[in-house]
Design a protein around this motif. Sequence first.
Motif, short mmCIF file in Angstrom:
data_model
loop_
_atom_site.label_atom_id
_atom_site.label_comp_id
_atom_site.label_asym_id
_atom_site.label_seq_id
_atom_site.Cartn_x
_atom_site.Cartn_y
_atom_site.Cartn_z
N ILE A 18 16.11 -0.65 -0.18
CA ILE A 18 14.87 -0.75 -0.93
C ILE A 18 14.30 0.64 -1.15
O ILE A 18 14.53 1.55 -0.35
CB ILE A 18 13.84 -1.66 -0.21
CG1 ILE A 18 13.52 -1.11 1.19
CG2 ILE A 18 14.33 -3.09 -0.14
CD1 ILE A 18 12.43 -1.88 1.90
N ALA A 19 13.57 0.83 -2.23
CA ALA A 19 13.04 2.15 -2.57
C ALA A 19 11.87 2.52 -1.67
O ALA A 19 11.04 1.67 -1.33
CB ALA A 19 12.60 2.17 -4.03
N MET A 20 11.81 3.79 -1.30
CA MET A 20 10.70 4.33 -0.51
C MET A 20 9.88 5.28 -1.38
O MET A 20 10.37 5.78 -2.40
CB MET A 20 11.23 5.07 0.71
CG MET A 20 12.04 4.23 1.68
SD MET A 20 12.46 5.12 3.20
CE MET A 20 10.91 4.98 4.11
N PRO A 21 8.65 5.56 -0.99
CA PRO A 21 7.84 6.53 -1.74
C PRO A 21 8.33 7.96 -1.52
O PRO A 21 9.17 8.23 -0.66
CB PRO A 21 6.44 6.34 -1.14
CG PRO A 21 6.48 5.05 -0.39
CD PRO A 21 7.89 4.90 0.08
N LEU A 22 7.75 8.88 -2.29
CA LEU A 22 7.95 10.30 -2.07
C LEU A 22 6.74 10.86 -1.34
O LEU A 22 5.61 10.39 -1.51
CB LEU A 22 8.11 11.04 -3.40
CG LEU A 22 9.39 10.77 -4.19
CD1 LEU A 22 9.43 11.63 -5.44
CD2 LEU A 22 10.62 11.00 -3.35
N VAL A 23 6.99 11.87 -0.51
CA VAL A 23 5.93 12.47 0.31
C VAL A 23 5.87 13.97 0.01
O VAL A 23 6.88 14.67 0.09
CB VAL A 23 6.19 12.25 1.81
CG1 VAL A 23 5.09 12.90 2.63
CG2 VAL A 23 6.29 10.76 2.13
N ASN A 139 14.18 1.51 7.81
CA ASN A 139 13.64 1.63 9.16
C ASN A 139 14.43 2.66 9.97
O ASN A 139 13.86 3.54 10.63
CB ASN A 139 13.67 0.28 9.86
CG ASN A 139 12.89 0.26 11.15
OD1 ASN A 139 11.67 0.40 11.15
ND2 ASN A 139 13.60 0.09 12.26
N ARG A 140 15.75 2.59 9.90
CA ARG A 140 16.59 3.53 10.64
C ARG A 140 16.55 4.92 10.03
O ARG A 140 16.64 5.93 10.75
CB ARG A 140 18.02 2.98 10.72
CG ARG A 140 18.11 1.73 11.58
CD ARG A 140 19.52 1.20 11.69
NE ARG A 140 20.40 2.13 12.39
CZ ARG A 140 21.56 1.79 12.95
NH1 ARG A 140 21.96 0.52 12.90
NH2 ARG A 140 22.30 2.68 13.54
N LYS A 253 4.54 -0.09 7.22
CA LYS A 253 4.62 -1.47 7.75
C LYS A 253 3.80 -2.43 6.90
O LYS A 253 4.22 -3.56 6.65
CB LYS A 253 4.15 -1.50 9.21
CG LYS A 253 5.19 -1.00 10.20
CD LYS A 253 4.63 -0.89 11.61
CE LYS A 253 4.30 -2.22 12.21
NZ LYS A 253 3.85 -2.08 13.63
N THR A 254 2.65 -1.99 6.43
CA THR A 254 1.82 -2.86 5.60
C THR A 254 2.47 -3.12 4.25
O THR A 254 2.14 -4.11 3.58
CB THR A 254 0.42 -2.25 5.36
OG1 THR A 254 0.52 -1.07 4.54
CG2 THR A 254 -0.24 -1.89 6.68
N LYS A 255 3.40 -2.26 3.84
CA LYS A 255 4.09 -2.41 2.56
C LYS A 255 5.46 -3.06 2.71
O LYS A 255 6.19 -3.22 1.73
CB LYS A 255 4.25 -1.05 1.88
CG LYS A 255 2.96 -0.29 1.67
CD LYS A 255 2.03 -1.03 0.73
CE LYS A 255 0.73 -0.26 0.49
NZ LYS A 255 -0.22 -0.99 -0.36
N GLY A 256 5.83 -3.39 3.96
CA GLY A 256 7.13 -4.01 4.19
C GLY A 256 8.31 -3.08 4.08
O GLY A 256 9.45 -3.52 3.92
N LEU A 257 8.06 -1.76 4.22
CA LEU A 257 9.14 -0.76 4.09
C LEU A 257 9.85 -0.48 5.41
O LEU A 257 10.99 -0.02 5.42
CB LEU A 257 8.57 0.53 3.52
CG LEU A 257 8.04 0.45 2.08
CD1 LEU A 257 7.34 1.73 1.70
CD2 LEU A 257 9.18 0.14 1.11
#
Length: 259
Positions: A18-23, A139-140, A253-257
């Motif tokens: 799943i896609a994650m945001p950029l930081v 998660n990993r 966690k609130t976004k299900g990532l």
Amino acid sequence: MDGPLAKFLSKNSILSSIAMPLVHTTSAYSAKRIIQGGLIKPQLCDTFQNERLTYLFYGRPSYKRMGESQLAKYWELPSLFVMDYEKISTKRIYPFDSGAFASRRYPEFINMMDMQDFEVTSALTAPQRLVASFFVDTNRYFRLNPRDKRDFNIRYEISATDEEIQALYELILSYSDKIDDRRFAIEIQTEADIDLKTCGLMAIIIPEEYCESDELMALAEKNGAEVIPYPTYSLKQEMYYHAIYNCLFEFYKTKGLVR
């Protein structure tokens, strides 16, 4: 021409996570000015000389500023902008901190190779495929906990002539006083201005002192950001990264990532 890592990621057997945001990480003082001005503007780069670039990391707050070992005022402390990966135009993608590679801070087993062999800009959904292949899931990846080596080699048919892929996996396992969580942190470079109104801004993590400014908080929230403060103490800068990781993990966690 695609390098070895881009070719590896293009295999049909490699799925996408799943896609994650950029930081984007910067000082709190700079973050205040970005919020006020509404733009993250590229800066002249030391590694890719004569280019103006903004550096972001996929999913993790891996960038570190100079002078971390010193006591810091709250405006010197790190702050994060968390934004939608799909909304940022990409110049280059690497699976590590390109500056650390260019300055030879990584072990010789990978620094002996050509950095361009690890550029994956051309590979479709490269960040998601890097996460799925080397880490299984987001998660990993966030915890820098790689896929089992035997599973990795068998699943993707890694051979003795896939040295670049082997070296990148070994880099994840490497520990020294010269390298940290940037040893496998998916780096995204952009040469475009990042407009806070259109970048899919999700969150801003910032020292708690800035939450005292109603005007600043109103500007941040106007751009759709959830403002996440963290407490400050009389500590060295480097000691705040644990708090920042925790803040970002709880937000994910609130976004299900992550879980």
